[in-house]
Design a protein around this motif. Structure first.
Motif, PDB file in Angstrom:
ATOM      1  N   GLY A  18       0.828  -1.196   0.000  1.00  0.00           N
ATOM      2  CA  GLY A  18       0.000   0.000   0.000  1.00  0.00           C
ATOM      3  C   GLY A  18       0.862   1.245   0.000  1.00  0.00           C
ATOM      4  N   ASP A  34      -8.761   2.807  10.721  1.00  0.00           N
ATOM      5  CA  ASP A  34      -9.533   3.766   9.936  1.00  0.00           C
ATOM      6  C   ASP A  34     -10.613   3.074   9.114  1.00  0.00           C
ATOM      7  OD1 ASP A  34      -7.878   5.850  10.865  1.00  0.00           O
ATOM      8  OD2 ASP A  34      -6.409   5.412   9.303  1.00  0.00           O
ATOM      9  N   GLY A  92      -7.162   0.472   6.421  1.00  0.00           N
ATOM     10  CA  GLY A  92      -6.505   1.730   6.742  1.00  0.00           C
ATOM     11  C   GLY A  92      -6.147   1.742   8.210  1.00  0.00           C
ATOM     12  N   SER A 143      -3.962   4.132  11.283  1.00  0.00           N
ATOM     13  CA  SER A 143      -3.231   5.332  11.690  1.00  0.00           C
ATOM     14  C   SER A 143      -2.627   5.112  13.067  1.00  0.00           C
ATOM     15  CB  SER A 143      -4.158   6.554  11.744  1.00  0.00           C
ATOM     16  OG  SER A 143      -4.688   6.846  10.482  1.00  0.00           O
ATOM     17  N   GLN A 180       0.327   7.066   8.732  1.00  0.00           N
ATOM     18  CA  GLN A 180      -0.951   6.569   8.236  1.00  0.00           C
ATOM     19  C   GLN A 180      -0.662   5.565   7.133  1.00  0.00           C
ATOM     20  OE1 GLN A 180      -2.398  10.622   7.403  1.00  0.00           O
ATOM     21  NE2 GLN A 180      -4.202  10.099   8.608  1.00  0.00           N
ATOM     22  N   GLU A 223      -2.283   3.159   4.155  1.00  0.00           N
ATOM     23  CA  GLU A 223      -3.376   2.796   3.258  1.00  0.00           C
ATOM     24  C   GLU A 223      -3.047   1.419   2.678  1.00  0.00           C
ATOM     25  OE1 GLU A 223      -5.073   3.963  -1.166  1.00  0.00           O
ATOM     26  OE2 GLU A 223      -3.920   5.452  -0.036  1.00  0.00           O
ATOM     27  N   GLN A 239      -3.653  -1.438   0.240  1.00  0.00           N
ATOM     28  CA  GLN A 239      -4.292  -1.614  -1.064  1.00  0.00           C
ATOM     29  C   GLN A 239      -4.475  -3.084  -1.433  1.00  0.00           C
ATOM     30  OE1 GLN A 239      -1.362   0.741  -3.126  1.00  0.00           O
ATOM     31  NE2 GLN A 239      -2.579   2.617  -2.978  1.00  0.00           N
TER      32      GLN A 239
END
Length: 251
Positions: A51, A203, A216, A218, A228, A230, A232
Motif C-alpha cells: 500500500g 480507519d 486503513g 493510523s 498513516q 493505506e 491496497q
C-alpha cells in the motif's frame, strides 16, 4: 495460555471486596471482552500486504511512499519502503534480532539489535514495538500485561472503553469499542507517568478470506508524530520462509 491468564486476572479482581455491584458487573463484562479480543483472527498465521505510507513529524508530512510487508505469527515481520520504485528502507525481525537497513549517500546504514528492544522509532518517529505492528496488521489488538480491567460506556459518543490497569503503574491501555463490544475502533497506550505513548486507529476494515483485517491504519501521538497506512492489497496465510525475516549486512 493468554486466555487462561486473562481468566485468572478476572477471578482475582472478583475476589476483592467491593461495595459497588456496578463495578463487579463491569469487571465481569471486561473479562468476557478480553477473551473475545484475545481470540481475534487467531488462525491467521502469516500475511502480506502492500500500500502507501505517510509519515508525519510535528504535524508535517515527511514521507509519502509505497510500502510492502510480510508478517508471521506474533514475532516475525519484514517491511520494505520503496522510493521512486527502489527499496530505500528495509526493516525485519526474526523474533530474535531486529534488522534495519537504509540507503544513504555513500555507505548504507545497517543496524542489528535484539528484537526485545526493537521499535520502529527511527523510521516513524514514535516508539511502536514490532510486536504491536504485527498484531495490528493482522487485525488483532495488542494487549498489555495488567492486573485489572473495567469496561465502561464511553463518555462522548456511542461505544465502550475497556481500561487496563497495572498495579503500582496505573492505566497501561485503553481500548475503544463499538456498540457490539467486539469491533475495536482505537487503542491507546500509556507510560508510567500516565502520558500517551501513541494511539492506533483502525480507519477502515476489510474482509479477507474469513478474517477482518485493516484497510486503513493510523498510529499517531499527541505531538503530530506517526504514520498513516493505506492498505491496497492483503493476502492471508501465505507461505513464508525464515530467510524472509533476516537482513544480512551489506559489508
Amino acid at each position: 495460555i493468554y486466555v487462561f491468564a486473562v481468566y485468572l486476572v478476572g477471578c482475582s479482581n472478583l475476589s476483592r471486596k467491593t461495595s459497588e455491584p456496578e463495578e463487579l458487573a463491569a469487571m465481569a463484562e471486561a473479562r468476557t471482552v478480553l477473551l473475545t479480543l484475545s481470540n481475534q483472527n487467531h488462525t491467521l498465521k502469516n500475511f502480506k500486504g502492500k500500500g502507501k505510507i505517510k509519515v508525519w513529524q510535528k504535524g508535517e508530512k515527511r514521507i509519502d511512499e509505497r510500502i510492502a510487508w510480510i508478517g508471521s505469527e506474533t514475532a516475525k515481520i519484514s517491511i520494505v519502503v520503496l522510493i521512486s520504485g527502489h527499496p530505500a528502507v528495509k526493516m525485519a525481525s526474526d523474533g530474535i534480532w531486529f534488522y534495519y537497513y537504509e540507503v544513504r549517500q555513500g555507505k548504507p546504514l545497517y543496524k542489528k539489535i535484539p528484537a526485545t528492544d526493537a521499535t520502529l522509532q527511527r523510521f516513524v518517529s514514535i516508539p511502536i514495538k514490532t510486536s504491536d505492528i504485527i498484531q495490528l496488521l493482522a487485525g488483532r489488538t495488542p494487549l498489555r500485561e495488567h492486573h485489572s480491567a473495567v469496561l465502561q460506556r464511553e463518555d462522548s459518543g456511542p461505544g465502550y472503553v475497556l481500561t487496563l490497569k497495572k498495579r503500582w503503574y496505573g492505566i497501561v491501555e485503553k481500548i475503544y469499542l463499538a456498540e457490539d463490544k467486539t469491533q475495536v475502533r482505537q487503542i491507546e497506550f500509556f507510560n508510567r507517568s500516565g502520558s500517551l505513548i501513541y494511539r492506533a486507529q483502525f480507519d477502515e476494515m476489510q474482509a479477507v478470506d474469513k478474517y477482518q483485517v485493516p484497510a486503513g491504519l493510523s498510529i499517531l501521538n499527541d505531538e503530530g508524530m506517526g504514520f498513516q497506512l493505506e492498505i491496497q492489497k492483503y493476502w492471508a496465510n501465505v507461505p513464508v520462509s525464515s530467510s524472509m525475516f533476516v537482513l544480512d549486512s551489506p559489508d
